[in-house]
Motif scaffolding. Structure first.
Motif, short mmCIF file in Angstrom:
data_model
loop_
_atom_site.label_atom_id
_atom_site.label_comp_id
_atom_site.label_asym_id
_atom_site.label_seq_id
_atom_site.Cartn_x
_atom_site.Cartn_y
_atom_site.Cartn_z
N ALA A 39 -52.42 -63.10 -17.00
CA ALA A 39 -52.59 -62.78 -18.26
C ALA A 39 -53.92 -62.65 -19.27
O ALA A 39 -53.90 -62.10 -20.00
CB ALA A 39 -51.44 -63.91 -19.29
N TYR A 99 -46.19 -66.17 -17.42
CA TYR A 99 -47.00 -65.05 -17.84
C TYR A 99 -46.59 -64.91 -19.11
O TYR A 99 -47.40 -64.59 -20.14
CB TYR A 99 -46.70 -63.84 -16.95
CG TYR A 99 -47.56 -62.75 -17.31
CD1 TYR A 99 -48.73 -62.64 -16.74
CD2 TYR A 99 -46.79 -61.68 -18.04
CE1 TYR A 99 -49.40 -61.41 -17.11
CE2 TYR A 99 -47.53 -60.46 -18.33
CZ TYR A 99 -48.67 -60.25 -17.96
OH TYR A 99 -49.53 -59.27 -18.10
N SER A 100 -45.31 -64.71 -19.66
CA SER A 100 -45.20 -64.32 -21.13
C SER A 100 -45.58 -65.07 -22.01
O SER A 100 -45.96 -64.67 -23.38
CB SER A 100 -43.52 -64.06 -21.19
OG SER A 100 -42.93 -65.42 -20.90
N ALA A 103 -49.47 -64.43 -22.31
CA ALA A 103 -49.67 -63.33 -22.94
C ALA A 103 -49.72 -63.29 -24.26
O ALA A 103 -49.94 -62.35 -25.01
CB ALA A 103 -48.81 -62.17 -22.17
N SER A 104 -48.56 -64.17 -24.76
CA SER A 104 -48.15 -64.09 -26.20
C SER A 104 -49.28 -64.87 -27.16
O SER A 104 -49.24 -64.59 -28.28
CB SER A 104 -46.96 -64.73 -26.41
OG SER A 104 -47.04 -66.03 -26.09
N GLY A 213 -41.13 -67.78 -25.65
CA GLY A 213 -41.83 -66.59 -24.58
C GLY A 213 -41.36 -65.29 -24.52
O GLY A 213 -41.79 -64.48 -23.86
N LYS A 216 -43.03 -61.21 -27.81
CA LYS A 216 -44.44 -61.02 -27.93
C LYS A 216 -44.80 -60.40 -29.40
O LYS A 216 -44.62 -59.40 -29.74
CB LYS A 216 -45.18 -60.11 -26.74
CG LYS A 216 -46.46 -60.23 -26.93
CD LYS A 216 -47.15 -59.43 -25.66
CE LYS A 216 -48.57 -59.09 -25.68
NZ LYS A 216 -49.15 -58.52 -24.59
#
Length: 217
Positions: A39, A99-100, A103-104, A213, A216
């Motif tokens: 990420a 990952y989410s 990534a956020s 999550g 985003k």
């Protein structure tokens, strides 16, 4: 009373906790490291590798259980905690889930820490992990429950009565005695109690981790 007489039921419960907690805890660490790398770090070929790892989610464990079993035998890990824990540590699902969350997080947060002189490991440990704590807790619960109920693999690995987990032990008890519905229900109840306690204790983190999550900004 019959469930705890004549067989090492407490040992089975202890084994289940060791295997489930060890798998859940270590898999969360490995998944967090992998998810953070994909990420936030610039890795050559990272996108392709990430797709390959995520694609592994579609492959059921039963399809590669035979070669995995042969590897465990070659390593002389049969009838050990390592055989029931290590094969379940690196999962595509855990990496995909966390990952989410990573990534956020705005890149400006990480860049500000770098300006202040923080290294990559310090940023990950002191800054990123606290932010994604709900996701870590949710993944821990899911992995704990999944491992606790992983009957097939634990059945293959536990060769002695002392290394059996609760699910395997109760099942073997049913095979060696005449069918006893009361004994079966008692074993199911004992196996369910830890799941209820874990979920109640981490409920707020699980609910937050399942939703935070998903969007985003």
């Amino acid at each position: 009373t019959e469930l705890f007489q004549g067989q090492p039921t407490f040992r089975w419960i202890f084994n289940s906790f060791i295997v489930s907690f060890g798998t859940a805890f270590l898999s969360v660490i490995i998944s967090a490291l992998a998810a953070y790398g994909f990420a936030k770090l610039k890795i050559k070929g990272g996108k392709a590798l990430f797709i390959i790892i995520i694609s592994s989610i579609m492959i059921p464990k039963e399809t590669f259980i035979v070669p995995l079993f042969e590897i465990i035998v070659d390593l002389n890990w049969v009838d050990t905690y390592a055989s029931m824990i290590i094969p379940n540590l690196a999962t595509g699902f855990g990496t995909f889930m966390l990952y989410s969350f990573f990534a956020s997080i705005p890149d400006s947060v990480r860049e500000s820490a770098k300006i202040d002189g923080a290294g990559e490991w310090l940023i990950f440990r002191k800054l990123m992990l606290p932010i994604v704590k709900p996701g870590l807790a949710a993944l821990f619960i899911l992995n704990f429950v999944t491992t606790w109920n992983d009957y097939l693999w634990q059945l293959l690995m536990a060769r002695t009565e002392e290394m059996q987990t609760l699910n395997v032990g109760v099942a073997s008890l049913q095979q060696s005695l005449n069918p006893n519905i009361g004994l079966k229900v008692a074993g199911a109840f004992i196996a369910a109690v830890p799941m209820i306690i874990v979920f109640v204790a981490f409920q707020k983190y699980f609910i937050a981790g399942a939703t935070d999550g998903a969007v985003k900004e």
